[in-house]
Design a protein around this motif. Structure first.
Motif, PDB file in Angstrom:
ATOM      1  N   GLU A  30     -97.595  52.182  36.320  1.00  0.00           N
ATOM      2  CA  GLU A  30     -96.878  52.652  35.125  1.00  0.00           C
ATOM      3  C   GLU A  30     -95.493  52.041  34.989  1.00  0.00           C
ATOM      4  N   LEU A  31     -94.785  51.889  36.123  1.00  0.00           N
ATOM      5  CA  LEU A  31     -93.440  51.332  36.032  1.00  0.00           C
ATOM      6  C   LEU A  31     -93.499  49.848  35.629  1.00  0.00           C
ATOM      7  N   HIS A  32     -94.503  49.152  36.192  1.00  0.00           N
ATOM      8  CA  HIS A  32     -94.735  47.757  35.775  1.00  0.00           C
ATOM      9  C   HIS A  32     -94.955  47.686  34.273  1.00  0.00           C
ATOM     10  N   GLN A  33     -95.777  48.656  33.814  1.00  0.00           N
ATOM     11  CA  GLN A  33     -96.101  48.684  32.398  1.00  0.00           C
ATOM     12  C   GLN A  33     -94.857  48.933  31.548  1.00  0.00           C
ATOM     13  N   ALA A  34     -94.013  49.863  32.029  1.00  0.00           N
ATOM     14  CA  ALA A  34     -92.769  50.160  31.312  1.00  0.00           C
ATOM     15  C   ALA A  34     -91.919  48.897  31.206  1.00  0.00           C
ATOM     16  N   ILE A  35     -91.888  48.127  32.302  1.00  0.00           N
ATOM     17  CA  ILE A  35     -91.130  46.866  32.282  1.00  0.00           C
ATOM     18  C   ILE A  35     -91.781  45.886  31.310  1.00  0.00           C
ATOM     19  N   ASN A  36     -93.107  45.776  31.399  1.00  0.00           N
ATOM     20  CA  ASN A  36     -93.815  44.852  30.491  1.00  0.00           C
ATOM     21  C   ASN A  36     -93.694  45.269  29.031  1.00  0.00           C
ATOM     22  N   ASN A  37     -93.656  46.555  28.791  1.00  0.00           N
ATOM     23  CA  ASN A  37     -93.527  47.047  27.416  1.00  0.00           C
ATOM     24  C   ASN A  37     -92.110  46.955  26.888  1.00  0.00           C
ATOM     25  N   GLU A  38     -91.253  46.346  27.684  1.00  0.00           N
ATOM     26  CA  GLU A  38     -89.869  46.139  27.286  1.00  0.00           C
ATOM     27  C   GLU A  38     -89.096  47.430  27.046  1.00  0.00           C
ATOM     28  N   GLN A  39     -89.423  48.450  27.833  1.00  0.00           N
ATOM     29  CA  GLN A  39     -88.582  49.657  27.794  1.00  0.00           C
ATOM     30  C   GLN A  39     -87.234  49.359  28.440  1.00  0.00           C
ATOM     31  N   PHE A  40     -87.241  48.427  29.402  1.00  0.00           N
ATOM     32  CA  PHE A  40     -85.991  48.034  30.041  1.00  0.00           C
ATOM     33  C   PHE A  40     -85.476  46.753  29.404  1.00  0.00           C
ATOM     34  N   SER A  41     -84.171  46.672  29.299  1.00  0.00           N
ATOM     35  CA  SER A  41     -83.581  45.438  28.787  1.00  0.00           C
ATOM     36  C   SER A  41     -82.225  45.264  29.467  1.00  0.00           C
ATOM     37  N   ILE A  42     -81.617  44.118  29.207  1.00  0.00           N
ATOM     38  CA  ILE A  42     -80.294  43.873  29.799  1.00  0.00           C
ATOM     39  C   ILE A  42     -79.288  43.618  28.692  1.00  0.00           C
ATOM     40  N   HIS A  43     -78.151  44.281  28.779  1.00  0.00           N
ATOM     41  CA  HIS A  43     -77.024  43.951  27.917  1.00  0.00           C
ATOM     42  C   HIS A  43     -76.025  43.186  28.780  1.00  0.00           C
ATOM     43  N   TYR A  44     -75.364  42.203  28.154  1.00  0.00           N
ATOM     44  CA  TYR A  44     -74.439  41.360  28.911  1.00  0.00           C
ATOM     45  C   TYR A  44     -73.028  41.524  28.362  1.00  0.00           C
ATOM     46  N   GLN A  45     -72.086  41.763  29.276  1.00  0.00           N
ATOM     47  CA  GLN A  45     -70.693  41.901  28.843  1.00  0.00           C
ATOM     48  C   GLN A  45     -69.867  40.713  29.349  1.00  0.00           C
ATOM     49  N   PRO A  46     -69.161  40.021  28.437  1.00  0.00           N
ATOM     50  CA  PRO A  46     -68.389  38.856  28.868  1.00  0.00           C
ATOM     51  C   PRO A  46     -67.201  39.232  29.757  1.00  0.00           C
ATOM     52  N   ILE A  47     -66.877  38.326  30.656  1.00  0.00           N
ATOM     53  CA  ILE A  47     -65.705  38.437  31.532  1.00  0.00           C
ATOM     54  C   ILE A  47     -64.828  37.232  31.212  1.00  0.00           C
ATOM     55  N   ILE A  48     -63.580  37.523  30.867  1.00  0.00           N
ATOM     56  CA  ILE A  48     -62.706  36.503  30.279  1.00  0.00           C
ATOM     57  C   ILE A  48     -61.673  36.022  31.281  1.00  0.00           C
ATOM     58  N   SER A  49     -61.476  34.731  31.339  1.00  0.00           N
ATOM     59  CA  SER A  49     -60.436  34.174  32.197  1.00  0.00           C
ATOM     60  C   SER A  49     -59.084  34.314  31.499  1.00  0.00           C
ATOM     61  N   SER A  50     -58.088  34.900  32.180  1.00  0.00           N
ATOM     62  CA  SER A  50     -56.809  35.154  31.504  1.00  0.00           C
ATOM     63  C   SER A  50     -55.972  33.880  31.380  1.00  0.00           C
ATOM     64  N   SER A  51     -56.339  32.834  32.095  1.00  0.00           N
ATOM     65  CA  SER A  51     -55.512  31.623  32.023  1.00  0.00           C
ATOM     66  C   SER A  51     -55.805  30.809  30.764  1.00  0.00           C
ATOM     67  N   ASN A  52     -57.066  30.825  30.270  1.00  0.00           N
ATOM     68  CA  ASN A  52     -57.365  30.036  29.065  1.00  0.00           C
ATOM     69  C   ASN A  52     -58.268  30.784  28.080  1.00  0.00           C
ATOM     70  N   TYR A  53     -58.581  32.025  28.374  1.00  0.00           N
ATOM     71  CA  TYR A  53     -59.429  32.861  27.518  1.00  0.00           C
ATOM     72  C   TYR A  53     -60.836  32.312  27.319  1.00  0.00           C
ATOM     73  N   ALA A  54     -61.277  31.477  28.243  1.00  0.00           N
ATOM     74  CA  ALA A  54     -62.685  31.071  28.217  1.00  0.00           C
ATOM     75  C   ALA A  54     -63.530  32.219  28.782  1.00  0.00           C
ATOM     76  N   ILE A  55     -64.804  32.206  28.458  1.00  0.00           N
ATOM     77  CA  ILE A  55     -65.712  33.178  29.065  1.00  0.00           C
ATOM     78  C   ILE A  55     -66.080  32.661  30.451  1.00  0.00           C
ATOM     79  N   ALA A  56     -65.582  33.363  31.463  1.00  0.00           N
ATOM     80  CA  ALA A  56     -65.798  32.936  32.839  1.00  0.00           C
ATOM     81  C   ALA A  56     -67.191  33.326  33.321  1.00  0.00           C
ATOM     82  N   GLY A  57     -67.717  34.420  32.748  1.00  0.00           N
ATOM     83  CA  GLY A  57     -69.030  34.885  33.171  1.00  0.00           C
ATOM     84  C   GLY A  57     -69.455  36.091  32.363  1.00  0.00           C
ATOM     85  N   PHE A  58     -70.596  36.643  32.761  1.00  0.00           N
ATOM     86  CA  PHE A  58     -71.118  37.844  32.110  1.00  0.00           C
ATOM     87  C   PHE A  58     -71.593  38.812  33.181  1.00  0.00           C
TER      88      PHE A  58
END
Ligand code: C2E
Ligand code: MG
Ligand code: MG
Ligand code: MG
Length: 297
Positions: A30-58
Protein backbone atom coordinates in the motif's frame (compact mmCIF):
# COMPACT_ATOMS: atom_id res chain seq x y z
CA UNK A 1 -8.91 26.47 32.13
CA UNK A 2 -10.69 23.82 30.16
CA UNK A 3 -13.17 24.39 27.38
CA UNK A 4 -15.09 21.79 25.37
CA UNK A 5 -13.39 22.69 22.09
CA UNK A 6 -10.05 21.74 23.61
CA UNK A 7 -11.25 18.18 23.99
CA UNK A 8 -12.41 18.21 20.37
CA UNK A 9 -9.01 19.47 19.28
CA UNK A 10 -7.21 16.82 21.30
CA UNK A 11 -9.47 14.11 19.89
CA UNK A 12 -8.97 15.37 16.36
CA UNK A 13 -5.19 15.33 16.80
CA UNK A 14 -5.37 11.84 18.22
CA UNK A 15 -7.48 10.51 15.38
CA UNK A 16 -5.23 12.19 12.80
CA UNK A 17 -2.25 10.46 14.32
CA UNK A 18 -4.05 7.09 14.36
CA UNK A 19 -5.13 7.55 10.80
CA UNK A 20 -1.62 8.39 9.62
CA UNK A 21 -0.25 5.49 11.59
CA UNK A 22 -2.62 3.13 9.78
CA UNK A 23 -1.92 4.65 6.35
CA UNK A 24 1.84 4.48 6.76
CA UNK A 25 1.95 1.14 8.55
CA UNK A 26 0.25 -0.68 5.70
CA UNK A 27 3.86 -0.97 4.52
CA UNK A 28 4.14 -2.74 1.23
CA UNK A 29 2.33 -2.79 -1.12
CA UNK A 30 0.00 0.00 0.00
CA UNK A 31 2.77 2.46 0.80
CA UNK A 32 4.44 1.69 -2.53
CA UNK A 33 1.10 2.32 -4.14
CA UNK A 34 0.71 5.64 -2.32
CA UNK A 35 4.12 6.65 -3.67
CA UNK A 36 3.23 5.46 -7.17
CA UNK A 37 -0.10 7.26 -7.03
CA UNK A 38 1.81 10.45 -6.37
CA UNK A 39 0.34 11.08 -2.95
CA UNK A 40 3.86 12.12 -1.99
CA UNK A 41 5.66 14.95 -3.69
CA UNK A 42 8.60 17.24 -3.07
CA UNK A 43 8.57 21.00 -2.75
CA UNK A 44 11.90 22.76 -3.18
CA UNK A 45 12.94 25.91 -1.37
CA UNK A 46 15.83 27.98 -2.77
CA UNK A 47 18.87 28.81 -0.65
CA UNK A 48 20.46 32.10 -1.62
CA UNK A 49 24.10 33.09 -1.49
CA UNK A 50 24.40 36.46 0.28
CA UNK A 51 27.54 37.44 -1.62
CA UNK A 52 25.93 37.56 -5.09
CA UNK A 53 22.29 36.53 -4.57
CA UNK A 54 22.66 33.51 -6.81
CA UNK A 55 20.68 30.40 -5.93
CA UNK A 56 23.28 28.30 -4.15
CA UNK A 57 20.98 25.31 -3.75
CA UNK A 58 17.56 23.99 -2.87
CA UNK A 59 16.20 22.12 0.14
CA UNK A 60 13.92 19.19 -0.68
CA UNK A 61 10.84 19.13 1.57
CA UNK A 62 8.47 16.18 1.37
CA UNK A 63 4.71 16.70 1.10
CA UNK A 64 1.87 14.21 1.53
CA UNK A 65 -1.49 14.67 -0.12
CA UNK A 66 -3.54 12.13 1.81
CA UNK A 67 -6.66 10.89 -0.04
CA UNK A 68 -8.95 11.68 2.90
CA UNK A 69 -6.93 14.14 4.97
CA UNK A 70 -5.63 16.40 2.25
CA UNK A 71 -2.20 17.99 2.75
CA UNK A 72 -0.43 16.63 5.81
CA UNK A 73 2.76 18.36 6.96
CA UNK A 74 6.03 16.42 7.33
CA UNK A 75 6.16 17.62 10.93
CA UNK A 76 3.16 15.36 11.52
CA UNK A 77 3.97 12.25 9.52
CA UNK A 78 7.79 12.00 9.58
CA UNK A 79 7.91 11.17 13.32
CA UNK A 80 5.31 8.44 12.77
CA UNK A 81 7.17 7.09 9.74
CA UNK A 82 10.32 6.94 11.89
CA UNK A 83 8.52 5.19 14.70
CA UNK A 84 6.90 2.47 12.62
CA UNK A 85 9.95 1.82 10.47
CA UNK A 86 9.03 3.16 7.03
CA UNK A 87 11.36 6.16 7.07
CA UNK A 88 14.08 4.31 5.09
CA UNK A 89 11.64 3.72 2.27
CA UNK A 90 10.34 7.31 2.22
CA UNK A 91 13.85 8.69 2.66
CA UNK A 92 15.13 6.61 -0.27
CA UNK A 93 12.30 7.84 -2.47
CA UNK A 94 13.07 11.50 -1.64
CA UNK A 95 16.82 11.06 -2.20
CA UNK A 96 16.41 9.40 -5.61
CA UNK A 97 13.81 11.86 -6.83
CA UNK A 98 15.66 14.97 -5.59
CA UNK A 99 18.93 13.90 -7.25
CA UNK A 100 17.10 13.29 -10.54
CA UNK A 101 15.08 16.51 -10.39
CA UNK A 102 18.05 18.82 -9.86
CA UNK A 103 19.69 17.52 -13.05
CA UNK A 104 16.77 18.98 -15.05
CA UNK A 105 17.11 22.54 -13.83
CA UNK A 106 18.76 25.39 -15.68
CA UNK A 107 18.69 29.16 -15.36
CA UNK A 108 20.82 32.28 -15.05
CA UNK A 109 20.22 32.72 -11.29
CA UNK A 110 21.61 29.27 -10.50
CA UNK A 111 25.12 29.17 -9.06
CA UNK A 112 27.45 26.87 -10.90
CA UNK A 113 27.38 23.54 -9.04
CA UNK A 114 24.21 24.46 -7.11
CA UNK A 115 23.37 21.79 -4.56
CA UNK A 116 20.39 19.78 -3.44
CA UNK A 117 19.88 19.41 0.30
CA UNK A 118 17.94 16.38 1.53
CA UNK A 119 16.71 15.91 5.09
CA UNK A 120 17.83 12.62 6.55
CA UNK A 121 16.36 11.19 9.71
CA UNK A 122 18.63 10.12 12.57
CA UNK A 123 17.00 6.68 12.21
CA UNK A 124 18.49 6.41 8.72
CA UNK A 125 21.95 7.21 10.10
CA UNK A 126 21.61 4.23 12.43
CA UNK A 127 22.12 2.02 9.36
CA UNK A 128 25.08 3.76 7.71
CA UNK A 129 25.73 0.97 5.18
CA UNK A 130 22.14 1.06 3.92
CA UNK A 131 22.19 4.87 3.82
CA UNK A 132 25.50 4.89 1.93
CA UNK A 133 24.04 2.38 -0.59
CA UNK A 134 20.99 4.58 -1.06
CA UNK A 135 23.20 7.63 -1.64
CA UNK A 136 25.52 5.85 -4.05
CA UNK A 137 22.59 4.46 -6.05
CA UNK A 138 20.87 7.85 -6.22
CA UNK A 139 24.12 9.50 -7.37
CA UNK A 140 24.81 6.81 -9.92
CA UNK A 141 21.37 6.80 -11.54
CA UNK A 142 21.15 10.61 -11.65
CA UNK A 143 24.84 11.18 -12.50
CA UNK A 144 24.86 14.00 -9.95
CA UNK A 145 28.35 14.91 -8.68
CA UNK A 146 28.56 13.72 -5.02
CA UNK A 147 29.57 17.11 -3.59
CA UNK A 148 26.32 18.59 -4.91
CA UNK A 149 24.29 16.39 -2.57
CA UNK A 150 23.96 17.73 0.97
CA UNK A 151 22.39 15.74 3.80
CA UNK A 152 20.65 17.71 6.55
CA UNK A 153 20.47 16.16 9.96
CA UNK A 154 18.65 17.55 12.95
CA UNK A 155 20.51 17.37 16.22
CA UNK A 156 19.23 14.54 18.40
CA UNK A 157 20.38 12.63 21.42
CA UNK A 158 21.51 9.81 19.09
CA UNK A 159 24.44 12.00 18.07
CA UNK A 160 26.33 10.56 20.97
CA UNK A 161 26.68 7.41 18.95
CA UNK A 162 29.98 6.56 17.35
CA UNK A 163 31.22 9.11 14.84
CA UNK A 164 32.28 6.27 12.50
CA UNK A 165 28.73 6.22 11.19
CA UNK A 166 29.02 9.79 10.01
CA UNK A 167 32.38 9.12 8.39
CA UNK A 168 30.98 6.04 6.59
CA UNK A 169 28.31 8.23 5.02
CA UNK A 170 30.84 10.97 4.22
CA UNK A 171 32.79 8.45 2.16
CA UNK A 172 30.12 8.72 -0.53
CA UNK A 173 31.43 12.24 -1.18
CA UNK A 174 28.25 14.05 -0.15
CA UNK A 175 28.28 16.93 2.34
CA UNK A 176 26.78 16.98 5.81
CA UNK A 177 24.79 19.83 7.28
CA UNK A 178 23.67 20.23 10.89
CA UNK A 179 20.01 21.33 10.82
CA UNK A 180 18.10 23.43 13.38
CA UNK A 181 21.35 24.44 15.05
CA UNK A 182 21.00 26.13 18.42
CA UNK A 183 17.98 24.21 19.64
CA UNK A 184 17.34 20.88 21.27
CA UNK A 185 20.37 18.80 21.95
CA UNK A 186 22.88 21.34 20.69
CA UNK A 187 26.40 20.70 21.69
CA UNK A 188 29.46 22.50 20.46
CA UNK A 189 31.43 19.28 20.67
CA UNK A 190 29.39 17.85 17.77
CA UNK A 191 30.65 20.56 15.50
CA UNK A 192 34.18 19.74 16.43
CA UNK A 193 34.13 15.95 16.44
CA UNK A 194 31.74 15.18 13.58
CA UNK A 195 32.46 15.80 9.89
CA UNK A 196 29.95 18.57 9.22
CA UNK A 197 30.44 20.96 6.31
CA UNK A 198 27.73 23.44 7.25
CA UNK A 199 25.27 24.43 9.94
CA UNK A 200 21.74 25.76 9.58
CA UNK A 201 20.88 28.30 12.21
CA UNK A 202 17.43 27.48 13.56
CA UNK A 203 14.64 29.82 12.47
CA UNK A 204 13.58 30.55 16.04
CA UNK A 205 16.55 32.94 16.39
CA UNK A 206 15.47 34.93 13.36
CA UNK A 207 11.80 35.03 14.34
CA UNK A 208 12.82 36.48 17.71
CA UNK A 209 14.42 39.54 16.07
CA UNK A 210 12.28 42.68 16.34
CA UNK A 211 9.73 41.09 18.68
CA UNK A 212 8.14 43.26 21.42
CA UNK A 213 9.91 41.34 24.16
CA UNK A 214 13.25 43.16 24.10
CA UNK A 215 15.04 40.66 26.29
CA UNK A 216 14.19 37.87 23.86
CA UNK A 217 15.18 39.99 20.88
CA UNK A 218 18.47 40.97 22.45
CA UNK A 219 19.33 37.39 23.42
CA UNK A 220 18.69 36.24 19.86
CA UNK A 221 20.93 38.96 18.50
CA UNK A 222 23.74 37.84 20.77
CA UNK A 223 23.26 34.21 19.84
CA UNK A 224 23.25 35.00 16.13
CA UNK A 225 26.46 37.03 16.43
CA UNK A 226 28.10 34.25 18.44
CA UNK A 227 27.09 31.54 15.97
CA UNK A 228 28.25 33.65 13.03
CA UNK A 229 31.70 34.05 14.52
CA UNK A 230 31.88 30.46 15.73
CA UNK A 231 31.03 29.03 12.33
CA UNK A 232 33.50 31.24 10.53
CA UNK A 233 36.22 30.50 13.11
CA UNK A 234 35.93 26.75 12.62
CA UNK A 235 35.39 26.97 8.87
CA UNK A 236 31.78 25.85 8.59
CA UNK A 237 29.40 27.28 6.01
CA UNK A 238 26.40 28.92 7.60
CA UNK A 239 22.83 28.85 6.36
CA UNK A 240 20.31 31.14 8.03
CA UNK A 241 16.77 29.75 7.94
CA UNK A 242 13.39 31.39 8.37
CA UNK A 243 14.04 34.88 7.00
CA UNK A 244 10.60 36.42 6.49
CA UNK A 245 11.08 40.20 6.63
CA UNK A 246 13.38 42.93 5.29
CA UNK A 247 14.44 44.14 8.76
CA UNK A 248 15.58 40.62 9.66
CA UNK A 249 17.57 40.46 6.44
CA UNK A 250 19.14 43.87 6.98
CA UNK A 251 20.26 42.90 10.45
CA UNK A 252 21.98 39.80 9.04
CA UNK A 253 23.44 41.80 6.19
CA UNK A 254 25.13 44.21 8.57
CA UNK A 255 26.95 41.32 10.24
CA UNK A 256 28.70 40.96 6.90
CA UNK A 257 29.72 37.34 7.09
CA UNK A 258 28.30 36.13 3.77
CA UNK A 259 26.17 33.26 4.97
CA UNK A 260 23.45 31.66 2.84
CA UNK A 261 19.85 32.72 3.27
CA UNK A 262 16.64 30.69 3.21
CA UNK A 263 13.12 31.85 4.00
CA UNK A 264 9.72 33.00 2.83
CA UNK A 265 11.13 36.48 2.06
CA UNK A 266 12.95 34.94 -0.91
CA UNK A 267 10.59 32.12 -1.73
CA UNK A 268 8.25 29.59 -0.20
CA UNK A 269 8.96 25.94 -1.00
CA UNK A 270 7.93 25.42 -4.65
CA UNK A 271 6.13 22.39 -6.14
CA UNK A 272 8.44 20.42 -8.45
CA UNK A 273 6.48 21.16 -11.62
CA UNK A 274 6.69 24.92 -11.00
CA UNK A 275 10.49 25.02 -10.71
CA UNK A 276 11.17 25.60 -14.45
CA UNK A 277 8.86 28.65 -14.38
CA UNK A 278 10.45 29.88 -11.17
CA UNK A 279 13.90 29.60 -12.74
CA UNK A 280 12.86 31.47 -15.87
CA UNK A 281 11.86 34.62 -13.95
CA UNK A 282 14.31 36.79 -11.95
CA UNK A 283 14.28 36.41 -8.17
CA UNK A 284 12.35 39.11 -6.39
CA UNK A 285 14.97 40.71 -4.17
CA UNK A 286 13.33 43.99 -3.19
CA UNK A 287 16.01 46.48 -2.17
CA UNK A 288 18.60 43.78 -1.66
CA UNK A 289 20.74 44.72 -4.59
CA UNK A 290 22.93 46.98 -2.52
CA UNK A 291 26.10 45.23 -1.48
CA UNK A 292 26.44 44.05 2.11
CA UNK A 293 28.42 46.24 4.44
CA UNK A 294 31.23 43.84 5.29
CA UNK A 295 32.54 43.96 8.84
CA UNK A 296 34.59 41.52 10.81
CA UNK A 297 32.76 38.46 12.06
P1 C2E B 1 13.53 21.67 8.37
O1 C2E B 1 14.45 20.68 7.74
O2 C2E B 1 14.09 22.55 9.41
O3 C2E B 1 12.93 22.51 7.16
C1 C2E B 1 12.60 23.88 7.22
C2 C2E B 1 11.13 24.09 7.50
O4 C2E B 1 10.90 25.48 7.66
C3 C2E B 1 10.22 23.64 6.34
O5 C2E B 1 8.97 23.20 6.91
C4 C2E B 1 10.04 24.95 5.58
O6 C2E B 1 8.89 24.97 4.77
C5 C2E B 1 9.95 25.92 6.72
N1 C2E B 1 10.32 27.30 6.34
C6 C2E B 1 11.14 27.72 5.35
N2 C2E B 1 11.25 29.07 5.33
C7 C2E B 1 10.50 29.53 6.36
C8 C2E B 1 10.21 30.85 6.87
O7 C2E B 1 10.67 31.88 6.38
N3 C2E B 1 9.39 30.91 7.97
C9 C2E B 1 8.86 29.79 8.54
N4 C2E B 1 8.06 29.96 9.61
N5 C2E B 1 9.11 28.53 8.08
C10 C2E B 1 9.92 28.40 7.00
P2 C2E B 1 8.26 21.87 6.41
O8 C2E B 1 8.41 21.76 4.93
O9 C2E B 1 6.90 21.84 7.01
O10 C2E B 1 9.16 20.72 7.06
C11 C2E B 1 9.20 20.53 8.44
C12 C2E B 1 10.27 19.55 8.83
O11 C2E B 1 9.96 18.23 8.34
C13 C2E B 1 11.64 19.87 8.24
O12 C2E B 1 12.25 20.90 8.98
C14 C2E B 1 12.33 18.53 8.36
O13 C2E B 1 12.85 18.34 9.65
C15 C2E B 1 11.17 17.55 8.14
N6 C2E B 1 11.23 17.05 6.74
C16 C2E B 1 10.77 17.62 5.61
N7 C2E B 1 11.03 16.83 4.53
C17 C2E B 1 11.67 15.75 5.01
C18 C2E B 1 12.22 14.56 4.39
O14 C2E B 1 12.19 14.35 3.17
N8 C2E B 1 12.81 13.64 5.24
C19 C2E B 1 12.91 13.85 6.60
N9 C2E B 1 13.50 12.91 7.36
N10 C2E B 1 12.41 14.95 7.20
C20 C2E B 1 11.81 15.88 6.41
MG1 MG C 1 16.17 20.81 6.85
MG1 MG D 1 15.14 19.16 10.28
MG1 MG E 1 15.73 23.49 9.95
Amino acid sequence: HFEPHMLELAQAAHSLENDLRVSLATHTPELHQAINNEQFSIHYQPIISSSNYAIAGFEALIRWNHPQRGWVSPGQFIPIAEEIGVIDMLGTWVMRKACKDIMQWHGPQLAEDFFISVNVSAKQFKKPALLADTINNALEESRLAPHRLHLEMTETSTFNEIPEKFFAVKETGCKLSLDDFGTGYSSLTYLHSLPFDSVKLDKSFISDLYVRDEARWSLSEKMIRAIFSLSSAIGLELIVEGIETQPQLHFLHKLGCNPMYQGYLFSRPIPTDQIPDFLSTPLHLGDLHEQPNIQHC
